[in-house]
Design an enzyme around this catalytic site. Structure first.
Site, PDB file in Angstrom:
ATOM      1  N   ARG A 124     -15.844  15.364  13.152  1.00  0.00           N
ATOM      2  CA  ARG A 124     -14.604  14.727  13.279  1.00  0.00           C
ATOM      3  C   ARG A 124     -13.432  15.742  13.728  1.00  0.00           C
ATOM      4  O   ARG A 124     -13.432  16.904  13.312  1.00  0.00           O
ATOM      5  CB  ARG A 124     -14.143  13.874  12.009  1.00  0.00           C
ATOM      6  CG  ARG A 124     -15.192  12.887  11.610  1.00  0.00           C
ATOM      7  CD  ARG A 124     -15.207  11.559  12.450  1.00  0.00           C
ATOM      8  NE  ARG A 124     -15.984  10.516  12.166  1.00  0.00           N
ATOM      9  CZ  ARG A 124     -17.256  10.462  12.640  1.00  0.00           C
ATOM     10  NH1 ARG A 124     -17.745  11.429  13.438  1.00  0.00           N
ATOM     11  NH2 ARG A 124     -18.119   9.498  12.277  1.00  0.00           N
TER      12      ARG A 124
ATOM     13  N   THR B 233       0.929  -1.270   0.030  1.00  0.00           N
ATOM     14  CA  THR B 233      -0.181  -0.024  -0.027  1.00  0.00           C
ATOM     15  C   THR B 233       0.881   1.375   0.270  1.00  0.00           C
ATOM     16  O   THR B 233       0.414   2.415  -0.197  1.00  0.00           O
ATOM     17  CB  THR B 233      -0.727   0.016   1.194  1.00  0.00           C
ATOM     18  OG1 THR B 233      -0.143  -0.003   2.431  1.00  0.00           O
ATOM     19  CG2 THR B 233      -1.944  -1.011   1.320  1.00  0.00           C
TER      20      THR B 233
ATOM     21  N   PHE C  26       4.314   1.199  11.880  1.00  0.00           N
ATOM     22  CA  PHE C  26       3.242   1.893  11.016  1.00  0.00           C
ATOM     23  C   PHE C  26       2.588   0.814  10.035  1.00  0.00           C
ATOM     24  O   PHE C  26       1.585   1.065   9.636  1.00  0.00           O
ATOM     25  CB  PHE C  26       3.680   2.955  10.155  1.00  0.00           C
ATOM     26  CG  PHE C  26       4.148   4.026  10.996  1.00  0.00           C
ATOM     27  CD1 PHE C  26       3.200   4.826  11.548  1.00  0.00           C
ATOM     28  CD2 PHE C  26       5.571   4.030  11.024  1.00  0.00           C
ATOM     29  CE1 PHE C  26       3.964   6.099  12.272  1.00  0.00           C
ATOM     30  CE2 PHE C  26       5.911   5.127  11.970  1.00  0.00           C
ATOM     31  CZ  PHE C  26       5.239   6.131  12.538  1.00  0.00           C
TER      32      PHE C  26
ATOM     33  N   ALA D 241       0.460  -1.838   8.536  1.00  0.00           N
ATOM     34  CA  ALA D 241      -0.664  -2.187   9.097  1.00  0.00           C
ATOM     35  C   ALA D 241      -1.844  -1.946   7.706  1.00  0.00           C
ATOM     36  O   ALA D 241      -1.691  -1.068   6.881  1.00  0.00           O
ATOM     37  CB  ALA D 241      -1.540  -1.731  10.153  1.00  0.00           C
TER      38      ALA D 241
ATOM     39  N   LYS E 179      -6.181  -3.628  15.677  1.00  0.00           N
ATOM     40  CA  LYS E 179      -5.419  -2.544  16.398  1.00  0.00           C
ATOM     41  C   LYS E 179      -5.245  -2.780  17.837  1.00  0.00           C
ATOM     42  O   LYS E 179      -4.283  -2.634  18.661  1.00  0.00           O
ATOM     43  CB  LYS E 179      -5.676  -1.072  15.998  1.00  0.00           C
ATOM     44  CG  LYS E 179      -5.344  -0.812  14.508  1.00  0.00           C
ATOM     45  CD  LYS E 179      -3.821  -0.653  14.502  1.00  0.00           C
ATOM     46  CE  LYS E 179      -3.440   0.029  13.009  1.00  0.00           C
ATOM     47  NZ  LYS E 179      -2.084   0.523  13.002  1.00  0.00           N
TER      48      LYS E 179
ATOM     49  N   TYR F 233     -10.892  -4.039  11.644  1.00  0.00           N
ATOM     50  CA  TYR F 233      -9.643  -3.044  11.788  1.00  0.00           C
ATOM     51  C   TYR F 233      -9.231  -2.741  13.190  1.00  0.00           C
ATOM     52  O   TYR F 233      -8.322  -2.728  13.441  1.00  0.00           O
ATOM     53  CB  TYR F 233      -9.851  -2.055  10.679  1.00  0.00           C
ATOM     54  CG  TYR F 233      -8.937  -0.729  10.956  1.00  0.00           C
ATOM     55  CD1 TYR F 233      -7.440  -0.936  10.782  1.00  0.00           C
ATOM     56  CD2 TYR F 233      -9.425   0.397  11.322  1.00  0.00           C
ATOM     57  CE1 TYR F 233      -6.560  -0.051  11.003  1.00  0.00           C
ATOM     58  CE2 TYR F 233      -8.520   1.376  11.706  1.00  0.00           C
ATOM     59  CZ  TYR F 233      -7.414   1.281  11.343  1.00  0.00           C
ATOM     60  OH  TYR F 233      -6.144   2.055  11.584  1.00  0.00           O
TER      61      TYR F 233
ATOM     62  N   HIS G 263     -10.654   8.835   2.693  1.00  0.00           N
ATOM     63  CA  HIS G 263     -10.653   9.820   3.735  1.00  0.00           C
ATOM     64  C   HIS G 263     -11.358  11.197   2.813  1.00  0.00           C
ATOM     65  O   HIS G 263     -11.170  11.254   1.839  1.00  0.00           O
ATOM     66  CB  HIS G 263      -9.061   9.978   4.335  1.00  0.00           C
ATOM     67  CG  HIS G 263      -8.580   9.153   5.024  1.00  0.00           C
ATOM     68  ND1 HIS G 263      -7.594   9.013   5.272  1.00  0.00           N
ATOM     69  CD2 HIS G 263      -9.232   7.779   5.348  1.00  0.00           C
ATOM     70  CE1 HIS G 263      -7.289   7.900   5.899  1.00  0.00           C
ATOM     71  NE2 HIS G 263      -8.096   7.150   6.052  1.00  0.00           N
TER      72      HIS G 263
ATOM     73  N   VAL H 268     -22.279  13.000   0.957  1.00  0.00           N
ATOM     74  CA  VAL H 268     -22.529  13.272   2.299  1.00  0.00           C
ATOM     75  C   VAL H 268     -23.339  12.111   2.744  1.00  0.00           C
ATOM     76  O   VAL H 268     -24.588  11.944   2.632  1.00  0.00           O
ATOM     77  CB  VAL H 268     -23.254  14.568   2.635  1.00  0.00           C
ATOM     78  CG1 VAL H 268     -23.547  14.691   3.926  1.00  0.00           C
ATOM     79  CG2 VAL H 268     -22.138  15.629   1.641  1.00  0.00           C
TER      80      VAL H 268
ATOM     81  N   ASP I  61       8.519  -7.702   4.411  1.00  0.00           N
ATOM     82  CA  ASP I  61       7.541  -7.790   5.229  1.00  0.00           C
ATOM     83  C   ASP I  61       7.832  -7.833   6.595  1.00  0.00           C
ATOM     84  O   ASP I  61       8.960  -8.212   7.069  1.00  0.00           O
ATOM     85  CB  ASP I  61       6.716  -9.341   4.870  1.00  0.00           C
ATOM     86  CG  ASP I  61       5.437  -9.276   5.435  1.00  0.00           C
ATOM     87  OD1 ASP I  61       5.257  -9.823   6.757  1.00  0.00           O
ATOM     88  OD2 ASP I  61       4.381  -8.859   4.824  1.00  0.00           O
TER      89      ASP I  61
END
Length: 324
Positions: free
Chosen positions: A222, A37, A71, A73, A143, A139, A190, A208, A53
């Site tokens: 947010r 990613t 980081f 993930a 975490k 997800y 996002h 929206v 990895d």
């Protein structure tokens, strides 16, 4: 004093900005990323790069490293619902292997990229670290599982660790020598980069999701934090990590902006009209998610300086135009 750090996932959005901050501070930085990613060009010019990895971290990790900043993930909430096994395997299984590699190499300091998704539906606002954790997606659950793993590792093996639970990270970080580090997920999920895609003509309108929430304008609220402020917190966390302890800190500005406030800010910053299409609510979207960052201010001496929404959007807009 300079240190030597391994940054897992350092070719991604947040990881690359943190790696750049470490380089600028004079540290020796190695980025480990499998590029599933992340982007090779996101690795700072002053950092070494290992394509691999996190399960294979033991190949490279040794006692010369002072700490790991983790980081690496998968982070798409929607995907985690339909492919939970992918998130348990990578986020939890991968981190378990990383912790074992750190233990074997006697690297006893860790800064972990956690998330506000560990809280799920908030019981109060602003959210504090003592609030209940009840993630609503695999997800968030993955975490939270890692946070529990780190707590056990600290107690049993003396690891000094800090978990940083991000709220909505946004903006971009520009450098004179190395260009701009910004947000480019695929697929993008996002809000700010999605609205900027409308401004660029890449998307006809912004959806929206729900305009009937119990908020001033009916849309979700947010807490947005500039990625450079976030990076500052990671460097401070390295100093705060204490052997045998696991510190958890929320990272946010403590101020909320609604979806419609974000859209209007993008209109003002870009000068482009942003058509809106109201759609139904998405399952699991709380009305308000705002952080209390009091712990980070007290324990890390962290004070975000880029809290202005227009400034955050302007930085993201500069990066979007740079990419074309």
């Amino acid at each position: 004093m300079s240190g030597k750090y391994l940054v897992t996932g350092g070719a991604g959005y947040v990881g690359s900005v943190v790696a750049q901050h470490l380089v600028e501070a004079g540290h020796e930085v190695t980025v480990l990323d499998n590029l599933s990613t992340g982007f090779r060009e996101g690795v700072p010019a002053g950092a070494a790069f290992l394509e691999g990895d996190i399960r294979d971290a033991a190949k490279w990790l040794d006692a010369s490293y002072d700490a790991v900043l983790h980081f690496a993930a998968f982070s798409q909430v929607g995907e985690s619902v339909v492919k939970p096994e992918k998130y348990w395997d990578n986020n939890v299984g991968g981190t378990m292997a990383l912790l074992a590699a750190m233990r074997d190499a006697d690297v006893r300091k860790l800064v972990f990229s956690s998330t506000a998704a560990t809280y799920g539906e908030p019981v109060s606002s602003p959210i504090t670290e003592s609030d209940p954790t009840a993630p609503t997606s695999p997800y968030g659950a993955s975490k939270l599982a890692v946070d529990h793993m780190i707590t056990g590792e600290a107690a049993a093996h003396g690891l000094g660790a800090v978990s940083l639970r991000y709220f909505n990270v946004a903006g971009a970080y520009a450098t004179a020598a190395h260009g701009t580090f910004g947000e480019r997920h695929d697929p993008e999920s996002h809000l700010i980069p999605l609205v900027l895609q409308v401004a660029q003509g890449k998307r006809e309108a912004i959806s929206v999701f729900g305009d009937d929430y119990p908020t001033p304008d009916g849309t979700c609220v947010r807490d947005y934090i500039h990625v450079a402020d976030l990076a500052d917190a990671h460097l401070l966390a390295l100093d705060a990590a204490t052997p045998g302890e696991h510190l958890i800190c929320n990272l946010g500005n403590g101020n909320g902006f609604s979806v419609r406030e974000v859209i209007e800010t993008v209109r003002q910053v870009t000068g482009h009209p942003i058509p809106e299409v109201v759609a139904g609510r998405r399952g699991g979207d709380p009305a308000v998610l705002v952080a209390s960052a009091a712990t980070a201010r007290e324990k890390l001496n962290w004070n975000p300086t880029r809290a202005d929404l227009a400034g955050i959007v302007a930085d993201a807009w500069a990066f979007a135009r740079q990419r074309g």
